[in-house]
Design a protein around this motif. Structure first.
Motif, PDB file in Angstrom:
ATOM      1  N   ASN A  85       7.863   2.529   2.503  1.00 16.51           N
ATOM      2  CA  ASN A  85       6.557   1.848   2.482  1.00 16.51           C
ATOM      3  C   ASN A  85       5.866   1.536   1.503  1.00 16.51           C
ATOM      4  OD1 ASN A  85       5.959   5.097   4.021  1.00 16.51           O
ATOM      5  ND2 ASN A  85       6.044   3.181   5.251  1.00 16.51           N
ATOM      6  N   TYR A  86       5.626  -0.182   1.863  1.00 13.30           N
ATOM      7  CA  TYR A  86       5.691  -0.974   0.052  1.00 13.30           C
ATOM      8  C   TYR A  86       4.410  -1.355   0.186  1.00 13.30           C
ATOM      9  CZ  TYR A  86       5.669  -3.944  -3.866  1.00 13.30           C
ATOM     10  OH  TYR A  86       5.238  -4.553  -4.857  1.00 13.30           O
ATOM     11  N   ASP A  87       3.259  -1.330  -0.847  1.00 16.76           N
ATOM     12  CA  ASP A  87       2.101  -2.316  -0.069  1.00 16.76           C
ATOM     13  C   ASP A  87       1.622  -2.705  -1.765  1.00 16.76           C
ATOM     14  OD1 ASP A  87      -0.019  -2.992  -0.041  1.00 16.76           O
ATOM     15  OD2 ASP A  87      -0.847  -0.940   1.220  1.00 16.76           O
TER      16      ASP A  87
ATOM     17  N   THR B 299       4.815  -3.531   3.982  1.00 14.84           N
ATOM     18  CA  THR B 299       6.092  -3.741   5.302  1.00 14.84           C
ATOM     19  C   THR B 299       6.368  -2.070   5.488  1.00 14.84           C
ATOM     20  OG1 THR B 299       8.413  -3.763   5.491  1.00 14.84           O
ATOM     21  CG2 THR B 299       7.916  -3.559   3.508  1.00 14.84           C
ATOM     22  N   ASN B 300       6.442  -1.058   6.526  1.00 16.47           N
ATOM     23  CA  ASN B 300       6.866   0.240   6.727  1.00 16.47           C
ATOM     24  C   ASN B 300       7.735  -0.359   6.940  1.00 16.47           C
ATOM     25  OD1 ASN B 300       4.443   0.815   5.109  1.00 16.47           O
ATOM     26  ND2 ASN B 300       3.291   0.261   7.419  1.00 16.47           N
ATOM     27  N   PHE B 301       8.409   0.797   7.228  1.00 15.94           N
ATOM     28  CA  PHE B 301      10.199   1.367   7.632  1.00 15.94           C
ATOM     29  C   PHE B 301      10.882   2.738   7.879  1.00 15.94           C
ATOM     30  CE2 PHE B 301      14.955   1.352   7.514  1.00 15.94           C
ATOM     31  CZ  PHE B 301      15.219   1.173   7.829  1.00 15.94           C
TER      32      PHE B 301
ATOM     33  N   THR C 193       7.664  -2.956  10.322  1.00 15.60           N
ATOM     34  CA  THR C 193       6.281  -3.350  10.642  1.00 15.60           C
ATOM     35  C   THR C 193       6.000  -3.892   8.952  1.00 15.60           C
ATOM     36  OG1 THR C 193       5.208  -1.934  11.675  1.00 15.60           O
ATOM     37  CG2 THR C 193       3.813  -3.316  10.706  1.00 15.60           C
ATOM     38  N   VAL C 194       6.227  -5.929   9.294  1.00 17.17           N
ATOM     39  CA  VAL C 194       5.585  -6.584   8.303  1.00 17.17           C
ATOM     40  C   VAL C 194       3.929  -7.040   8.478  1.00 17.17           C
ATOM     41  CG1 VAL C 194       5.704  -8.767   6.798  1.00 17.17           C
ATOM     42  CG2 VAL C 194       7.575  -7.488   7.574  1.00 17.17           C
ATOM     43  N   GLY C 195       2.965  -6.953   7.501  1.00 16.93           N
ATOM     44  CA  GLY C 195       2.148  -6.888   7.641  1.00 16.93           C
ATOM     45  C   GLY C 195       1.454  -7.307   6.305  1.00 16.93           C
TER      46      GLY C 195
ATOM     47  N   ARG D 203       2.194  -0.540  -4.973  1.00 11.24           N
ATOM     48  CA  ARG D 203       2.580   1.231  -4.280  1.00 11.24           C
ATOM     49  C   ARG D 203       3.794   1.258  -3.666  1.00 11.24           C
ATOM     50  NH1 ARG D 203      -2.749   3.509  -1.293  1.00 11.24           N
ATOM     51  NH2 ARG D 203      -2.675   1.348  -0.841  1.00 11.24           N
ATOM     52  N   LEU D 204       4.687   2.203  -3.683  1.00  6.71           N
ATOM     53  CA  LEU D 204       6.179   2.210  -3.536  1.00  6.71           C
ATOM     54  C   LEU D 204       6.074   4.015  -2.728  1.00  6.71           C
ATOM     55  CD1 LEU D 204       9.107   1.327  -1.457  1.00  6.71           C
ATOM     56  CD2 LEU D 204       9.732   1.781  -4.887  1.00  6.71           C
ATOM     57  N   GLY D 205       6.710   4.053  -1.901  1.00  9.02           N
ATOM     58  CA  GLY D 205       6.940   5.043  -0.783  1.00  9.02           C
ATOM     59  C   GLY D 205       7.989   5.283  -0.239  1.00  9.02           C
ATOM     60  N   MET D 206       8.936   5.999  -0.600  1.00  8.37           N
ATOM     61  CA  MET D 206      10.201   6.857  -0.001  1.00  8.37           C
ATOM     62  C   MET D 206      10.354   8.263   0.508  1.00  8.37           C
ATOM     63  SD  MET D 206      12.766   4.422  -1.878  1.00  8.37           S
ATOM     64  CE  MET D 206      14.111   4.727  -1.154  1.00  8.37           C
TER      65      MET D 206
END
Length: 288
Positions: free
Chosen positions: A99-101, A107-109, A191-193, A44-47
């Motif tokens: 946001n990319y999951d 990762t969240n920026f 954030t990188v998880g 999933r990609l959110g911008m």
């Protein structure tokens, strides 16, 4: 009338009976993009990008060096009062989010960029009452009695005490006490998880960053009271969350892992206080 004397060593806050309420008009516009299965199945990609604009009329701020009615000398640095800015105060900027999951990793920026600056202007005589001397009405001598009972003479002068419209209407900019003199500093986080043990264990690292605002603290010279004192900083946080069962969760967070000494942007410019150092906190959650 004799000129009013001023005590340069006195710090006092003067009430302002003419202070007007603030009026704010805010608007925001932006767009969102959301996409699933972009690179892999079920990722999933959110911008999000948005622009905000907050305009405040009659913004109130504390001004130092104000003039009181019937004063003819320059303002005392220690005389302060809350006044309304004669120009509109504007806080505007752009916010970015990404946001990319992909399930196992994510990762969240986010980043907020402020635009422009503000001028804070007000009348020196915020309550009016500026005076000037006019023509001389009386000049001579009068008898007066000394404490020892003897009589003596002293000079007596009487002049007109007129309204000074020029000084009543004089406007000055600056002289702001506190952090209101500056636009909030830009700030962001990354954030990188990663998830393990069938996604029951969630771990990650977060970077909090600000490029600062104004002069660096190492070159601060205090020539101007409202000089910015928020240098840039980079702070790292670590976290881990583990679901031992479907009902029991244990979370640990280590903030400022490198024990960085830094100031949070938009803290009080005149009371520079360090943000928290290395801090470990935990939480135990049970669902029933």
């Amino acid at each position: 009338m004799a000129q009013q004397s001023k005590n340069s060593g006195l710090l006092q806050t003067i009430p302002n009976p003419f202070l007007k309420p603030e009026e704010s008009r805010d608007w925001e516009v932006g767009f969102n993009i959301f996409k699933e299965s972009l690179f892999f199945n079920n990722d999933r990609l959110g911008m999000k990008v948005s622009y905000f604009d907050n305009r405040i009329k009659n913004f109130s701020f504390m001004q130092y060096g104000i003039m009181l009615p019937e004063e003819t000398a320059t303002g005392n640095f220690g005389d302060l009062a809350y006044v309304n800015s004669l120009s509109d105060t504007r806080f505007r900027g752009v916010e970015y989010q990404l946001n990319y999951d992909m399930g196992r990793m994510y990762t969240n920026f986010s980043y907020t960029h402020m635009i422009g600056s503000n001028d804070f202007c007000s009348k020196d005589y915020f309550m009016g009452g500026a005076k000037k001397t006019g023509k001389k009405l009386k000049s001579g001598y009068e008898r007066f009695q000394l404490p020892n009972g003897r009589w003596s003479l002293r000079a007596v002068h009487e002049t007109e005490w007129l309204d000074n419209d020029e000084r009543n209407n004089k406007v000055s900019c600056g002289g702001v006490m506190g952090a209101a003199a500056y636009m909030p500093a830009d700030r962001g986080s990354l954030t990188v998880g990663a998830r393990f043990l069938e996604r029951r264990l969630d771990t990650g690292v977060r970077l909090r960053y600000s490029p600062g605002n104004g002069s660096d603290i190492n070159t601060h010279n205090y020539q101007s009271l409202e000089q910015a004192t928020w240098p840039k900083y980079s702070v790292y946080d670590l976290y881990a969350s583990y679901w031992a069962t479907d009902a029991l969760n244990l979370t640990l967070v280590l903030e400022n892992a490198t024990d960085e000494a830094y100031f949070v942007a938009m803290g009080d410019a005149n009371n520079v206080s360090l943000a928290r150092g290395r801090t470990l906190s935990g939480m135990l959650e049970y669902k029933f």
